[in-house]
Design a protein around this motif. Structure first.
Motif, mmCIF file in Angstrom:
data_model
loop_
_atom_site.group_PDB
_atom_site.id
_atom_site.type_symbol
_atom_site.label_atom_id
_atom_site.label_comp_id
_atom_site.label_asym_id
_atom_site.label_seq_id
_atom_site.Cartn_x
_atom_site.Cartn_y
_atom_site.Cartn_z
ATOM 1 N N HIS A 148 -38.676 28.852 -22.645
ATOM 2 C CA HIS A 148 -38.004 28.850 -21.342
ATOM 3 C C HIS A 148 -37.879 30.267 -20.788
ATOM 4 O O HIS A 148 -37.933 30.477 -19.568
ATOM 5 N N ASP A 155 -32.022 22.208 -17.670
ATOM 6 C CA ASP A 155 -33.390 22.423 -18.129
ATOM 7 C C ASP A 155 -33.437 23.229 -19.423
ATOM 8 O O ASP A 155 -34.198 22.915 -20.345
ATOM 9 N N GLU A 156 -32.625 24.269 -19.532
ATOM 10 C CA GLU A 156 -32.640 25.093 -20.740
ATOM 11 C C GLU A 156 -32.087 24.317 -21.935
ATOM 12 O O GLU A 156 -32.639 24.372 -23.043
ATOM 13 N N GLY A 196 -34.659 21.765 -23.076
ATOM 14 C CA GLY A 196 -35.725 22.365 -23.876
ATOM 15 C C GLY A 196 -35.279 22.637 -25.303
ATOM 16 O O GLY A 196 -36.038 22.413 -26.254
ATOM 17 N N ARG A 249 -43.039 28.643 -19.942
ATOM 18 C CA ARG A 249 -43.665 27.584 -20.752
ATOM 19 C C ARG A 249 -45.174 27.540 -20.541
ATOM 20 O O ARG A 249 -45.922 27.169 -21.442
ATOM 21 N N TYR A 264 -39.037 18.441 -16.632
ATOM 22 C CA TYR A 264 -38.813 19.365 -15.515
ATOM 23 C C TYR A 264 -39.649 18.988 -14.300
ATOM 24 O O TYR A 264 -39.180 19.051 -13.152
ATOM 25 N N THR A 277 -36.527 27.331 -27.460
ATOM 26 C CA THR A 277 -35.686 28.154 -26.584
ATOM 27 C C THR A 277 -36.462 29.305 -25.962
ATOM 28 O O THR A 277 -36.280 29.623 -24.783
ATOM 29 N N SER A 308 -43.398 23.473 -25.573
ATOM 30 C CA SER A 308 -43.461 23.906 -24.176
ATOM 31 C C SER A 308 -43.733 22.747 -23.231
ATOM 32 O O SER A 308 -43.115 22.637 -22.168
#
Length: 534
Positions: free
Chosen positions: A364, A225-226, A229, A368, A419, A361, A412
């Motif tokens: 996260h 997920d990170e 993003g 968001r 996600y 970045t 975001s």
């Protein structure tokens, strides 16, 4: 030297073959595709209003000349100013030649002749347009032209999303390049409103293929997920760079070179991107997803996905309303020159580029939902402040705020769409990013079409106030994205409850069995002692 160049080329091709499955190379391809798409999207912003206005002025001048020539009678006289000897000649228009009578020019006659000559020239020689009412009528035409791309893209997205689930992402993104190239060439050589409208609509089909397939491809290769993003933030940086470069590039090239030049340069860059896609992605291969994705209608019924899509829609609708109406408002109130019409969007483009790279970045880490909430509030406040500008310098701060805040929202909400699919549905991303692109397109379809009509009816300041208030009131809905429940969590909770009940039943069953065994032993003991006593 020729062998050395061939060796270098071979090494480059070898490196591309080895890095074909590299995530960074795929990210670069998506970056360039979004860059070119949005350069073509915004390069027309300063060109189209002025170009259409000049077309209408030229048509009116030609119609006026034809009307005057048809009204001339055979025996009527005309005053002709001679620049050679500064005299006024009165000549008849009979078919037979006549000797002209030389008359000394009077000041009134010379002034009238000069005014008539000025009336015959195109009215765009000055920075200020001569006809304000005609300029206001351009709002609707320009708005409909700008909205055609987003409208077609809006209609195409529901088909592109499921298509990527069946055939993969490589072929749709390459088809998008081909259509984009054709649209760019049409823009370069179109000289009528109908052809420009067709080119803009055709761009919507290509943009749908590129954006949906590109975002889905990134979400599939970046599973964390990170990391996802961060990658989507970089890809949106390409979108931001296209929005940044497009308006000033188009206005400067249109002012000093001509309408055709910027589109030919974009077509050349598109060929480079297409060659890179053809070699790296190999679009001839069909690679369907390994698992069946969630149906599109099911995703559209998810309230959390709808909130994220709404934030994307209303956030981008603000800048979409400004694109066709702000240049016309500047021409009307500031007597802005052609190059200023595109440069006015430069602060928004720069700040959007900064916002997407920072919050790709940071969002996260800070949450968001909070990033999107703050962004929607800032968009609303900044848009309301735009009409208070009195010159191009007064637009710098509010436009900077609009672009920065939209960058917060997009960086975001785009990752949170992937996600939400991972959390609540099957991890196949074509359909959810089709919904995200539909939301983006709704903003850019409804924005110009509605904005042009509203600006013509009640004025540009009220238009900005309305969309600003809408964004501010929508912002609190982002609170629902703070901790969305997942389907897996529900299943885990249900299984936990079932296991607890089974344990309790098993425990009580064991107690019942032990008491039953003990009671049996007691009864047998009682029977034994009764027999003995007797």
């Amino acid at each position: 030297m020729g062998r050395l160049d061939a060796l270098r080329q071979f090494n480059l091709l070898k490196w591309l073959r080895e890095e074909r499955q590299s995530r960074k190379l795929i990210l670069f391809i998506v970056f360039v595709a979004l860059l070119l798409d949005n350069m073509l999207l915004t390069v027309v912003v300063p060109i189209i209003p002025s170009y259409l206005y000049n077309l209408d002025e030229s048509a009116d001048v030609a119609l006026r000349n034809n009307t005057l020539s048809q009204q001339d009678a055979p025996g009527s006289f005309h005053s002709i100013v001679s620049l050679y000897d500064n005299t006024v000649r009165l000549s008849g228009s009979n078919a037979t030649a006549r000797t002209t009578e030389l008359v000394p020019p009077t000041p009134a006659a010379a002034a009238a002749a000069a005014a008539a000559a000025a009336a015959q020239q195109p009215q765009n020689s000055s920075d200020c347009p001569q006809s304000t009412s005609k300029l206001l009528n351009e709002n609707v035409k320009v708005g409909m032209l700008f909205a055609s791309k987003a409208t077609v893209q809006l209609l195409t997205n529901p088909f592109i999303g499921p298509l990527t689930n069946r055939i993969g992402y490589q072929l749709p993104i390459f088809i998008g390049f081909c259509i984009m190239f054709l649209s760019t060439i049409m823009f370069a050589f179109s000289s009528s409103y109908a052809l420009l409208f067709l080119a803009r609509s055709l761009q919507g089909v290509g943009s749908s293929c590129s954006s949906v397939a590109g975002m889905g491809m990134l979400a599939s290769v970046y599973t964390d997920d990170e990391e996802r993003g961060h990658a989507i933030g970089i890809a949106l940086g390409g979108l931001a760079l296209g929005v940044l470069v497009g308006p000033p590039f188009g206005s400067v090239m249109y002012e000093f070179v001509g309408k055709t030049a910027p589109f030919l340069i974009l077509a050349f860059l598109a060929v480079f991107d297409g060659a890179l896609q053809l070699f790296v992605l190999q679009p001839t291969k069909v690679e369907p997803e390994s698992q069946k994705g969630t149906p599109l209608l099911t995703l559209m019924k998810d309230p959390y996905i709808l909130i994220a899509a709404g934030a994307i829609c209303f956030g981008n609708m603000a800048i979409a309303m400004m694109e066709p109406t702000l240049p016309i408002w500047m021409m009307e109130t500031m007597c802005a020159r052609k190059w200023q019409l595109g440069v006015a969007f430069l602060p928004a483009s720069i700040s959007y580029l900064i916002g997407t790279n920072i919050f790709g970045t940071l969002a996260h880490k800070m949450g968001r939902w909070l990033c999107a909430l703050i962004g929607m509030m800032v968009v609303g406040i900044s848009v309301i402040c735009v009409p208070f500008a009195r010159d191009i310098y007064g637009l710098i701060l509010p436009n900077f705020g609009v672009g920065f805040a939209i960058g917060m929202v997009d960086s975001s909400m785009m990752p949170i769409m992937g996600y939400l699919v991972d959390l609540r549905h099957v991890s196949v991303y074509g359909s959810v990013y089709a919904i995200a692109d539909v939301a983006f397109c709704m903003g850019f379809a409804l924005g110009p079409s509605i904005g042009g009509s509203v600006a013509e009816s009640i004025g540009f300041p009220w238009l900005m106030t309305i969309i600003g208030v809408v964004d501010i009131f929508f912002a609190p809905l982002c609170l629902f994205l703070r901790n969305p429940p997942g389907q897996e969590e529900k299943i885990v909770r249900f299984k936990t409850h079932i296991n607890t009940v089974n344990q309790i039943l098993h425990k009580h069953t064991g107690i019942w069995k032990s008491w039953k065994a003990r009671s049996t032993n007691i009864l047998q003991g009682c029977r034994f002692w009764i027999v003995v006593l007797h």
